[in-house]
Design a protein around this motif. Structure first.
Motif, PDB file in Angstrom:
ATOM      1  N   UNK A 220      -2.811   0.614  -7.516  1.00 42.33           N
ATOM      2  CA  UNK A 220      -2.977  -0.952  -6.675  1.00 42.33           C
ATOM      3  C   UNK A 220      -1.691  -1.951  -8.025  1.00 42.33           C
ATOM      4  N   UNK A 221      -1.628  -1.431  -8.889  1.00 39.81           N
ATOM      5  CA  UNK A 221      -1.035  -1.556 -10.076  1.00 39.81           C
ATOM      6  C   UNK A 221       1.098  -1.099  -9.561  1.00 39.81           C
ATOM      7  N   UNK A 222       0.896   0.017  -8.846  1.00 41.51           N
ATOM      8  CA  UNK A 222       2.298  -0.055  -8.020  1.00 41.51           C
ATOM      9  C   UNK A 222       2.620  -1.148  -6.600  1.00 41.51           C
ATOM     10  N   UNK A 223       1.522  -1.253  -6.512  1.00 41.19           N
ATOM     11  CA  UNK A 223       1.838  -2.389  -4.901  1.00 41.19           C
ATOM     12  C   UNK A 223       2.425  -3.785  -5.290  1.00 41.19           C
ATOM     13  N   UNK A 224       0.946  -4.383  -6.910  1.00 44.00           N
ATOM     14  CA  UNK A 224       1.327  -5.529  -7.481  1.00 44.00           C
ATOM     15  C   UNK A 224       3.273  -5.143  -7.620  1.00 44.00           C
ATOM     16  N   UNK A 225       3.673  -4.355  -8.657  1.00 41.36           N
ATOM     17  CA  UNK A 225       4.200  -4.857  -8.529  1.00 41.36           C
ATOM     18  C   UNK A 225       6.295  -4.518  -7.694  1.00 41.36           C
ATOM     19  N   UNK A 241      13.102  -1.984   2.171  1.00 40.59           N
ATOM     20  CA  UNK A 241      12.932  -1.398   2.952  1.00 40.59           C
ATOM     21  C   UNK A 241      13.126   0.292   2.771  1.00 40.59           C
ATOM     22  N   UNK A 242      12.641   0.945   1.404  1.00 38.51           N
ATOM     23  CA  UNK A 242      12.036   1.935   1.550  1.00 38.51           C
ATOM     24  C   UNK A 242      11.038   2.232   0.462  1.00 38.51           C
ATOM     25  N   UNK A 243      11.232   1.970  -0.685  1.00 41.06           N
ATOM     26  CA  UNK A 243      10.195   2.251  -1.345  1.00 41.06           C
ATOM     27  C   UNK A 243       8.762   1.264  -1.075  1.00 41.06           C
ATOM     28  N   UNK A 244       8.764   0.434  -0.680  1.00 34.49           N
ATOM     29  CA  UNK A 244       7.420  -0.318  -0.697  1.00 34.49           C
ATOM     30  C   UNK A 244       7.427   0.747   0.824  1.00 34.49           C
ATOM     31  N   UNK A 245       7.866  -0.263   1.933  1.00 36.63           N
ATOM     32  CA  UNK A 245       6.803   0.539   3.070  1.00 36.63           C
ATOM     33  C   UNK A 245       6.512   1.882   3.362  1.00 36.63           C
ATOM     34  N   UNK A 247       5.564   3.972  -0.024  1.00 34.32           N
ATOM     35  CA  UNK A 247       4.310   3.283  -0.048  1.00 34.32           C
ATOM     36  C   UNK A 247       3.346   2.875   0.360  1.00 34.32           C
ATOM     37  N   UNK A 248       2.869   2.156   1.705  1.00 30.11           N
ATOM     38  CA  UNK A 248       1.864   1.018   2.472  1.00 30.11           C
ATOM     39  C   UNK A 248       2.093   2.612   3.054  1.00 30.11           C
ATOM     40  N   UNK A 249       3.206   3.133   3.628  1.00 33.07           N
ATOM     41  CA  UNK A 249       2.492   4.118   4.562  1.00 33.07           C
ATOM     42  C   UNK A 249       1.729   5.566   3.836  1.00 33.07           C
ATOM     43  N   UNK A 250       1.871   5.464   2.808  1.00 34.71           N
ATOM     44  CA  UNK A 250       0.793   6.753   2.184  1.00 34.71           C
ATOM     45  C   UNK A 250      -0.256   6.297   1.303  1.00 34.71           C
ATOM     46  N   UNK A 251      -0.084   4.618   0.898  1.00 36.13           N
ATOM     47  CA  UNK A 251      -1.817   4.733   0.277  1.00 36.13           C
ATOM     48  C   UNK A 251      -2.255   3.599   0.731  1.00 36.13           C
ATOM     49  N   UNK A 252      -1.997   2.996   2.358  1.00 30.34           N
ATOM     50  CA  UNK A 252      -2.791   2.106   3.297  1.00 30.34           C
ATOM     51  C   UNK A 252      -4.171   2.592   2.595  1.00 30.34           C
ATOM     52  N   UNK A 253      -4.611   3.501   2.521  1.00 30.52           N
ATOM     53  CA  UNK A 253      -6.453   3.613   2.315  1.00 30.52           C
ATOM     54  C   UNK A 253      -6.856   3.376   1.421  1.00 30.52           C
ATOM     55  N   UNK A 254      -5.487   3.001   0.397  1.00 31.73           N
ATOM     56  CA  UNK A 254      -6.004   3.780  -1.684  1.00 31.73           C
ATOM     57  C   UNK A 254      -6.456   2.117  -1.614  1.00 31.73           C
TER      58      UNK A 254
END
Length: 254
Positions: A220-225, A241-245, A247-254
């Protein structure tokens, strides 16, 4: 110790139509580097660096020398990321000469000392077998810089990078890293009147903090950042275009 290698692969091409000339103000140099870092290629990074060096040759200035060395530090990280070790060695030798000149002029400057420790760590990427010898030396210099001034932005940033990328047996700890990144970010803001500076290394600190949050499983802190980065720098291509997409693919259910 990986430091900022992966981040600096993402530095960029500046969309200014006019060429950069020696003699522009330090603010103009930093603004261009800030834009370059966001947009994703490296061509004009070297152009900015060459202009800074040309100006320094005609009008030596210790502040400009520090900016040159910091800009070289960024470019070396990029070169190591693309495996251009030959060119990286050349720029590293120049940067280390510059940091020694800075140390003579500013012997008690914690930011200079931290930069010296970070440059030393680049030798590990060039010769990984030296890590057991160079790693502790680099970390000792960075720790010395922090003891000299625990509020120095570069000292805090390098403490964060060390904790982020060092193996756990050598003190690596992503939870510790995020705390140092937060302090580094606050220190960069403090030196800019309490507001976010238009600085490539400030964005670098934020991106590295998000990655450290991921490593620490603080999703959650990573997403907020990541979302905060895109609020202050919506055109930051590496995050957008790279890090956040990723992240969302990897942790979409987190």
């Amino acid at each position: 110790m990986k430091l900022v290698y992966s981040t600096l692969i993402t530095m960029v091409f500046l969309a200014f139509s006019s060429p950069l000339k020696a003699g522009e103000t330090g603010f103009a140099y930093q603004e261009r580097l800030y834009q370059i870092y966001q947009s994703g290629e490296m061509t004009q990074w070297v152009e900015v660096l060459d202009a800074m060096k040309l100006e320094y040759q005609s009008t030596p200035n210790v502040d400009l020398l520090y900016d040159i060395t910091l800009t070289q530090y960024g470019y070396i990280g990029y070169l190591l990321g693309i495996k251009d070790n030959r060119t990286a060695r050349r720029y590293l030798a120049d940067a280390e000469e510059n940091v020694e000149r800075l140390a003579l002029r500013r012997p008690n400057d914690a930011n200079v000392l931290a930069l010296k420790g970070a440059l030393l760590a680049y030798h590990i990427a060039l010769a990984p077998y030296k890590a057991p010898f160079i790693g502790p030396r680099s970390m000792a210099i960075i720790s010395e810089s922090f003891e000299l001034n625990p509020n120095a932005p570069q000292a805090l940033l390098e403490k964060a990078n060390s904790a982020h990328y060092a193996p756990s047996m050598f003190g690596g700890d992503p939870n510790l890293a995020v705390r140092y990144y937060a302090k580094a970010i606050a220190a960069f803001e403090s030196t800019n009147g309490g507001v976010a500076p238009r600085s490539w290394i400030y964005l670098n600190a934020y991106a590295q903090m998000a990655l450290a949050f991921e490593k620490a499983k603080q999703h959650q802190n990573a997403k907020r950042t990541y979302l905060h980065i895109l609020t202050i720098a919506p055109d930051f291509k590496w995050v957008r275009d790279e890090l956040y997409p990723k992240f969302t693919r990897k942790y979409s259910n987190k």
